[in-house]
Structures are given as C-alpha cells and as structure tokens.
Scaffold this motif. Sequence first.
Motif, PDB file in Angstrom:
ATOM      1  N   MET A  95      -5.658  17.194  -1.940  1.00 35.11           N
ATOM      2  CA  MET A  95      -5.277  15.829  -2.209  1.00 35.11           C
ATOM      3  C   MET A  95      -5.625  14.970  -0.988  1.00 35.11           C
ATOM      4  SD  MET A  95      -1.699  14.718  -3.786  1.00 35.11           S
ATOM      5  CE  MET A  95      -0.738  13.609  -2.836  1.00 35.11           C
ATOM      6  N   THR A  96      -6.390  13.922  -1.197  1.00 38.27           N
ATOM      7  CA  THR A  96      -6.770  13.054  -0.095  1.00 38.27           C
ATOM      8  C   THR A  96      -5.863  11.843  -0.039  1.00 38.27           C
ATOM      9  OG1 THR A  96      -8.357  11.856  -1.441  1.00 38.27           O
ATOM     10  CG2 THR A  96      -9.202  13.737  -0.191  1.00 38.27           C
ATOM     11  N   GLN A  97      -5.593  11.430   1.179  1.00 38.00           N
ATOM     12  CA  GLN A  97      -4.733  10.274   1.372  1.00 38.00           C
ATOM     13  C   GLN A  97      -5.608   9.031   1.467  1.00 38.00           C
ATOM     14  OE1 GLN A  97      -2.377  10.565   4.882  1.00 38.00           O
ATOM     15  NE2 GLN A  97      -1.263   8.684   4.478  1.00 38.00           N
ATOM     16  N   GLU A  98      -5.281   8.010   0.713  1.00 32.02           N
ATOM     17  CA  GLU A  98      -6.031   6.756   0.715  1.00 32.02           C
ATOM     18  C   GLU A  98      -5.544   5.896   1.883  1.00 32.02           C
ATOM     19  OE1 GLU A  98      -9.095   4.625  -0.695  1.00 32.02           O
ATOM     20  OE2 GLU A  98      -8.386   6.465  -1.616  1.00 32.02           O
ATOM     21  N   ILE A  99      -6.470   5.487   2.719  1.00 32.91           N
ATOM     22  CA  ILE A  99      -6.118   4.668   3.865  1.00 32.91           C
ATOM     23  C   ILE A  99      -6.786   3.305   3.689  1.00 32.91           C
ATOM     24  CG2 ILE A  99      -6.395   4.400   6.358  1.00 32.91           C
ATOM     25  CD1 ILE A  99      -6.367   7.450   6.540  1.00 32.91           C
ATOM     26  N   SER A 100      -5.996   2.252   3.830  1.00 33.21           N
ATOM     27  CA  SER A 100      -6.580   0.923   3.701  1.00 33.21           C
ATOM     28  C   SER A 100      -7.154   0.507   5.054  1.00 33.21           C
ATOM     29  CB  SER A 100      -5.534  -0.090   3.234  1.00 33.21           C
ATOM     30  OG  SER A 100      -4.563  -0.279   4.228  1.00 33.21           O
ATOM     31  N   LEU A 101      -8.401   0.099   5.022  1.00 35.47           N
ATOM     32  CA  LEU A 101      -9.067  -0.314   6.245  1.00 35.47           C
ATOM     33  C   LEU A 101      -8.864  -1.811   6.450  1.00 35.47           C
ATOM     34  CD1 LEU A 101     -12.454   1.585   5.765  1.00 35.47           C
ATOM     35  CD2 LEU A 101     -10.429   2.338   7.001  1.00 35.47           C
ATOM     36  N   PRO A 102      -8.422  -2.218   7.634  1.00 37.25           N
ATOM     37  CA  PRO A 102      -8.228  -3.643   7.900  1.00 37.25           C
ATOM     38  C   PRO A 102      -9.592  -4.338   7.992  1.00 37.25           C
ATOM     39  CG  PRO A 102      -8.003  -2.400   9.912  1.00 37.25           C
ATOM     40  CD  PRO A 102      -8.166  -1.393   8.805  1.00 37.25           C
ATOM     41  N   THR A 103      -9.665  -5.530   7.454  1.00 36.80           N
ATOM     42  CA  THR A 103     -10.914  -6.280   7.599  1.00 36.80           C
ATOM     43  C   THR A 103     -10.933  -6.925   8.972  1.00 36.80           C
ATOM     44  OG1 THR A 103     -10.009  -8.310   6.685  1.00 36.80           O
ATOM     45  CG2 THR A 103     -11.034  -6.773   5.113  1.00 36.80           C
ATOM     46  N   LEU A 104     -12.114  -7.094   9.486  1.00 32.63           N
ATOM     47  CA  LEU A 104     -12.263  -7.723  10.791  1.00 32.63           C
ATOM     48  C   LEU A 104     -11.765  -9.169  10.742  1.00 32.63           C
ATOM     49  CD1 LEU A 104     -13.262  -7.271  13.656  1.00 32.63           C
ATOM     50  CD2 LEU A 104     -15.551  -7.881  12.897  1.00 32.63           C
ATOM     51  N   ALA A 105     -12.056  -9.835   9.650  1.00 28.81           N
ATOM     52  CA  ALA A 105     -11.649 -11.234   9.497  1.00 28.81           C
ATOM     53  C   ALA A 105     -10.125 -11.405   9.505  1.00 28.81           C
ATOM     54  CB  ALA A 105     -12.233 -11.808   8.216  1.00 28.81           C
ATOM     55  N   SER A 106      -9.398 -10.362   9.103  1.00 25.21           N
ATOM     56  CA  SER A 106      -7.940 -10.467   9.015  1.00 25.21           C
ATOM     57  C   SER A 106      -7.235 -10.300  10.362  1.00 25.21           C
ATOM     58  CB  SER A 106      -7.393  -9.433   8.029  1.00 25.21           C
ATOM     59  OG  SER A 106      -7.519  -8.119   8.574  1.00 25.21           O
ATOM     60  N   LEU A 107      -7.949  -9.888  11.377  1.00 30.70           N
ATOM     61  CA  LEU A 107      -7.338  -9.623  12.679  1.00 30.70           C
ATOM     62  C   LEU A 107      -7.432 -10.836  13.596  1.00 30.70           C
ATOM     63  CD1 LEU A 107      -8.799  -6.057  13.245  1.00 30.70           C
ATOM     64  CD2 LEU A 107      -6.499  -6.641  12.468  1.00 30.70           C
ATOM     65  N   GLU A 108      -6.456 -10.941  14.515  1.00 26.67           N
ATOM     66  CA  GLU A 108      -6.452 -12.073  15.435  1.00 26.67           C
ATOM     67  C   GLU A 108      -7.356 -11.805  16.635  1.00 26.67           C
ATOM     68  OE1 GLU A 108      -3.006 -12.765  18.152  1.00 26.67           O
ATOM     69  OE2 GLU A 108      -2.094 -11.124  17.005  1.00 26.67           O
ATOM     70  N   THR A 115     -20.426  -3.621   8.454  1.00 27.02           N
ATOM     71  CA  THR A 115     -20.880  -4.027   7.125  1.00 27.02           C
ATOM     72  C   THR A 115     -20.319  -5.394   6.754  1.00 27.02           C
ATOM     73  OG1 THR A 115     -21.017  -1.718   6.444  1.00 27.02           O
ATOM     74  CG2 THR A 115     -20.921  -3.368   4.679  1.00 27.02           C
ATOM     75  N   GLU A 116     -19.033  -5.594   7.011  1.00 23.89           N
ATOM     76  CA  GLU A 116     -18.373  -6.876   6.710  1.00 23.89           C
ATOM     77  C   GLU A 116     -19.060  -8.028   7.433  1.00 23.89           C
ATOM     78  OE1 GLU A 116     -14.188  -9.098   7.920  1.00 23.89           O
ATOM     79  OE2 GLU A 116     -14.247  -6.913   7.926  1.00 23.89           O
ATOM     80  N   ASN A 117     -19.440  -7.796   8.676  1.00 17.34           N
ATOM     81  CA  ASN A 117     -20.062  -8.845   9.469  1.00 17.34           C
ATOM     82  C   ASN A 117     -21.507  -9.122   9.051  1.00 17.34           C
ATOM     83  OD1 ASN A 117     -19.863 -10.636  11.888  1.00 17.34           O
ATOM     84  ND2 ASN A 117     -21.598  -9.375  12.486  1.00 17.34           N
ATOM     85  N   GLY A 118     -22.198  -8.083   8.591  1.00 18.77           N
ATOM     86  CA  GLY A 118     -23.581  -8.250   8.153  1.00 18.77           C
ATOM     87  C   GLY A 118     -24.563  -8.478   9.287  1.00 18.77           C
ATOM     88  N   ASN A 119     -24.146  -8.211  10.521  1.00 20.63           N
ATOM     89  CA  ASN A 119     -25.014  -8.408  11.679  1.00 20.63           C
ATOM     90  C   ASN A 119     -25.679  -7.080  12.016  1.00 20.63           C
ATOM     91  OD1 ASN A 119     -26.201  -8.830  14.150  1.00 20.63           O
ATOM     92  ND2 ASN A 119     -24.425  -9.781  15.106  1.00 20.63           N
ATOM     93  N   ASN A 120     -26.885  -6.882  11.541  1.00 19.59           N
ATOM     94  CA  ASN A 120     -27.591  -5.622  11.782  1.00 19.59           C
ATOM     95  C   ASN A 120     -28.047  -5.479  13.230  1.00 19.59           C
ATOM     96  OD1 ASN A 120     -27.252  -4.805   9.149  1.00 19.59           O
ATOM     97  ND2 ASN A 120     -29.165  -5.739   8.476  1.00 19.59           N
ATOM     98  N   ALA A 121     -28.088  -6.582  13.962  1.00 17.91           N
ATOM     99  CA  ALA A 121     -28.530  -6.522  15.362  1.00 17.91           C
ATOM    100  C   ALA A 121     -27.601  -5.643  16.202  1.00 17.91           C
ATOM    101  CB  ALA A 121     -28.601  -7.922  15.953  1.00 17.91           C
TER     102      ALA A 121
END
Length: 181
Positions: A1-14, A94-100
């Motif tokens: 059984m795998t535990q689902e972990i919610s990943l915080p978005t970068l945009a949501s952090l201060e 991925t969220e940021n979309g900055n491949n550089a």
Amino acid sequence: MTQEISLPTLASLEYFAYIDDNGEVIADFQGKIGVYAIFDQDKNLQFVGYSRDIYLSLKQHLVRQPQSCYWVKVETIERPNRTILENIENAWITENGNNAITNTEDKQKWINPIDIKELMTAEEQNNYQNIAIDEFAKSKVLKNVARRVEEEILAVIAARGVKTQIRFNPKLKETGLLDLK
C-alpha cells in the motif's frame, strides 16, 4: 500500500529574503531537511535543490552565485527521503516551466566547488603553465589565484551587506578549488 503525499506548489509558498536585516544568511532552516528554490532580485527562479541542511546549502550557493541569491522558498520534511525530495524538486521545475535551470552546465555552477582555473588571468595562466614540472610551485600558483578569487567573492557579498561568517576550505585551494569548510 502506497501513501499518497501531496506536493506543495512553488507558487503557494512564501518568499524569504536570502539575507536578513542583520546581514545574515537566513538561519531559519539551519539543520532542516527539505527542498528550496532560489530566486534573483526580480524573483525569477534561478535554482531548485534539496539538502539535509538547507542553511549550509544556501551559504554555498551564495558564494558560488552571489548575483542570483536574493529570495528563497522552502519546503521542509521531517526525515530524509530522497524520493520525496526529488519529487518536490521535479514538480517545482515543471511548475515553473524554466528549462534553463535544468541545464547541466548551469546546475554545476550551483552545486560544484568553484574551479579557479577557469578564473585565472592571462598572467596567472602563464605562470601556471611555465611551471609545468614543479608540482609544489604549481600548487602555490593555484593557492594564490584561489586567494584572489576568494577576496573578490567576499567583496561582492560584503557589498550586499552580508555579515555571515564565510570560511573556505584551505586544503582545496592548492588543488584549484574553492568551497566552504
């Protein structure tokens, strides 16, 4: 059984200022495990990484890329878990979309010690190459170049008002590398 972990978005952090009002690298994350994102003065994402001690990593990055370290966002976890850390890191990129920021050469500048051979002046290169046989003399040239580069780095961060104690590893200097102790 795998535990689902919610990943915080970068945009949501201060955003946290990289350097606090006292001129110190933000110490809130000393000894903390987690993922962090570093932003430049205009809050453009520059680097995403993870660490067992975020504070020490932030000091290293400040020395290696002082012009890019103005803001930081952090997500800490209680116990080291590389899979979770890598998942958060990848999600933020991925969220940021900055491949550089995934460019290998750019990433190496953030995570590897500074190779001072790349920063030698023409005169220093000439001195180094003309002492091709004497290893002791070559290490002395490298150490002197490392001291010069160290002074330049310390001047740049001092100009930003940084008062955090920065100490480079003296043993690495004679090999042509600069890194914190």
